[in-house]
Motif scaffolding. Sequence first.
Motif, short mmCIF file in Angstrom:
data_model
loop_
_atom_site.label_atom_id
_atom_site.label_comp_id
_atom_site.label_asym_id
_atom_site.label_seq_id
_atom_site.Cartn_x
_atom_site.Cartn_y
_atom_site.Cartn_z
N UNK A 108 0.83 -1.21 0.00
CA UNK A 108 0.00 0.00 0.00
C UNK A 108 0.86 1.26 0.00
N UNK A 109 1.95 1.24 0.76
CA UNK A 109 2.81 2.42 0.83
C UNK A 109 3.49 2.71 -0.50
N UNK A 110 4.09 1.70 -1.12
CA UNK A 110 4.80 1.95 -2.38
C UNK A 110 3.83 2.22 -3.52
N UNK A 111 2.62 1.74 -3.42
CA UNK A 111 1.64 2.05 -4.45
C UNK A 111 1.20 3.51 -4.33
N UNK A 112 1.09 3.99 -3.09
CA UNK A 112 0.69 5.39 -2.89
C UNK A 112 1.82 6.35 -3.24
N UNK A 113 3.08 6.02 -2.87
CA UNK A 113 4.22 6.89 -3.11
C UNK A 113 5.37 6.06 -3.69
N UNK A 114 5.39 5.88 -5.00
CA UNK A 114 6.43 5.02 -5.59
C UNK A 114 7.83 5.61 -5.49
N UNK A 115 7.97 6.91 -5.28
CA UNK A 115 9.30 7.53 -5.18
C UNK A 115 9.76 7.67 -3.74
N UNK A 116 9.03 7.10 -2.80
CA UNK A 116 9.47 7.08 -1.41
C UNK A 116 10.40 5.87 -1.23
N UNK A 117 11.69 6.10 -1.39
CA UNK A 117 12.65 4.98 -1.40
C UNK A 117 12.82 4.35 -0.03
N UNK A 118 12.50 5.06 1.03
CA UNK A 118 12.58 4.45 2.37
C UNK A 118 11.58 3.30 2.49
N UNK A 119 10.40 3.46 1.91
CA UNK A 119 9.42 2.37 1.93
C UNK A 119 9.93 1.17 1.14
N UNK A 120 10.58 1.43 0.01
CA UNK A 120 11.16 0.33 -0.76
C UNK A 120 12.25 -0.39 0.03
N UNK A 121 13.07 0.36 0.76
CA UNK A 121 14.11 -0.28 1.59
C UNK A 121 13.48 -1.19 2.64
N UNK A 122 12.42 -0.71 3.29
CA UNK A 122 11.74 -1.54 4.30
C UNK A 122 11.14 -2.80 3.67
N UNK A 123 10.54 -2.62 2.50
CA UNK A 123 9.94 -3.76 1.79
C UNK A 123 11.02 -4.78 1.40
#
Length: 723
Positions: A325-340
Amino acid sequence: MGDFGTTSGQREHKLPRVTAVKNKQAAPTQITAEQIIRESKALQDAELKAPTVKITDPEELAEYRLQKRKTFEDDARRVGRWNPTVWVKYAQWEEQQKDFRRARSVWERALEVDYRNVSLWLKYVEMEMRHRFINHARNVWDRAVSLLPRIDQLWYKYIHMEEMLGNVAGARQIFERWMQWEPDHHGWMAYIKMELRYGEVERARQIYERYVKCLPSVKAWVRYAKFEMKSGGDVAAARACYERAVEELGEDANNEELFMRFAEFEEKVKEVERARAIYKYALDHLPKSQAGELYRRFVQFEKQQGDREGIEEVIVSERRFKYEEEVRAQPLNYDSWFDYIRLEESAGDIERTREVYERAISNVPPAPEKRYWQRYIYLWIKYALFEELEAEDMERAREVYRACLKLLPHKAFTFGKIWIMAAQFEIRQLRLDAARKILGMALGMCPKNKLFKSYIEMELQLGCIDRCRTLYQKYIEWSPANAGAWGRFADLERSLGEAERARAVYELAIAQPVLDMPEVLWKAYIDFEIGEGNREGARELYERLLQRTRHVKVWLSYAKFEATPLAVLATPADEAEAMDEEAAAAQMAESAEAEGGEAGTAEREARARRVYERAFRGLRDSQPDAKEEAVMLLESWRAFESSCTSRPEEELERAVAAVEGKMPKRVKRKRPIVLDDGSEPGGMEEYYDYIFPDEAAAAPNLKLLEMAHKWKRQKTGGEGGGD
């Protein structure tokens, strides 16, 4: 006359004139505020108390009652409508006189004024109950609950009275009247608890059925199910209550509390599979934002009842859904990608992790500005390290590095870390030519200090000195003002024993027209000559440096150099700090003896003294405003003269006195305030200035000039006053 005017017949009132206090010093006798208050209280008259009246005659009693009733009636007529306390006092006084008929009349009159006042009803009934007028009390209660049926306190008090009298049937009838008004949960539970107190379980069950129909809520159904378990331990009946709740509540049943209670019930009766099915059903049908506590309970349940794989799968699936849900809402939020990515790496699924990496690096920053790429580039770094270390796919890791280097806009900016990591990866794969090719390409496309340092360090570790020299030449050709590069190049030659090469490098370096840190380079060159034992060469360097700058620190370093034996100067700083005082003194003695004994010491001190004299003259002649630097120089000179050992004591004292005679006088002065932009807002500020002995000679003339200006100002001011 105006509104604020006074008529001629009226007398104007003036405030008393304030007496000026002439003596404002503290009085010899001090008086505290507490003492003043105590004395004022003592001077006040004693409180007047009404005299005690003794009534001994019926006629006097009747007259007293008449007067008292008249007072109460007047108060009730005046403020009774807004102040019910008057009626309460009136009725309580009639009650004290044992005239209950009049007391009831007063209460009725008060209720006519304000029948919504619950306190009046309660006190009225308390009077009837206190004197055991039960029927009168029932009459009042009936009227109260009829007029105010939404006041639960009246119902509770009425039922409590009947129950205390043992009239259970009457209490039940009152409850039935109350239930017609559909009270809240507390009213229904009070009715049920009364029936259970008298062992009427079936009646309580019937009331529960009416309760859940009147108030269809999760709280009501959960209480019904708990009643079934507590009354007879009927598991089927309790489960039926929960199932009916899910069916009859409809959309309201999508509440995590109902499912948690249902699952806890099944867990309590040892139905683990039923509880797990309930948890899963709830998690599938409830929104994730409303099932936080339910999920936590499910995890706790799995920890107690499930196996390890089930627990981990539950945790990972929930967190995976959250990150999606987080990366779908903000795909350029790289911190969420790191957590994922960290989540998938901990799960151990390489293909799923690789898929997340590919999705993450596909979100390229929107603009070719380095600040947007600083977090994004670490996705590529982690991806390459994952392929190398976790997946152990070296070819894929190499492709990741190549794709990253191809994606970067090297004409706008680059990241030296990527080039270096790619080269180090090839070295780990024993492909030295590939590593050199990568670093060579980096230096050709986007040279940076970090790339030169890493490439030189790699070749130095490999023992390729010629390549290191070639790289240093390219380095200083690319950045000739980089003093650090020149210094490291010279250090390399010195470490190889090539003193002439190192000296040539230093000469080329100090000949550059622009250097970012020239003082560091000059110091390194001088330390190099000292380390080589070439005192004359170091002295020549100091003289050349003084031709470029006359800074006081250069003079101080030059004087220290002349006063210190060469062996001590050549000792590294870390070794000198590690020495104790005795070892340092022994080394000084040995070096002094090696350089000519006392004669060599006297010569060094004479040279240092000449340096101090030149420095002082130079500062006073060429930089007369550099007074603080001159003071610093004199203090160092005085300390040097005090530590000299080659002179007799008398000459030493005269030398110290001579230096002290050059010391300036520290004075405090004022000057206009000047801001950073050069403006003068007005005002003066104080500062400390130094007056040297050579400046003091001009002081009398300055003093005379100042007195002349002062006299002129006084004269001009006097003439202006006369005009």
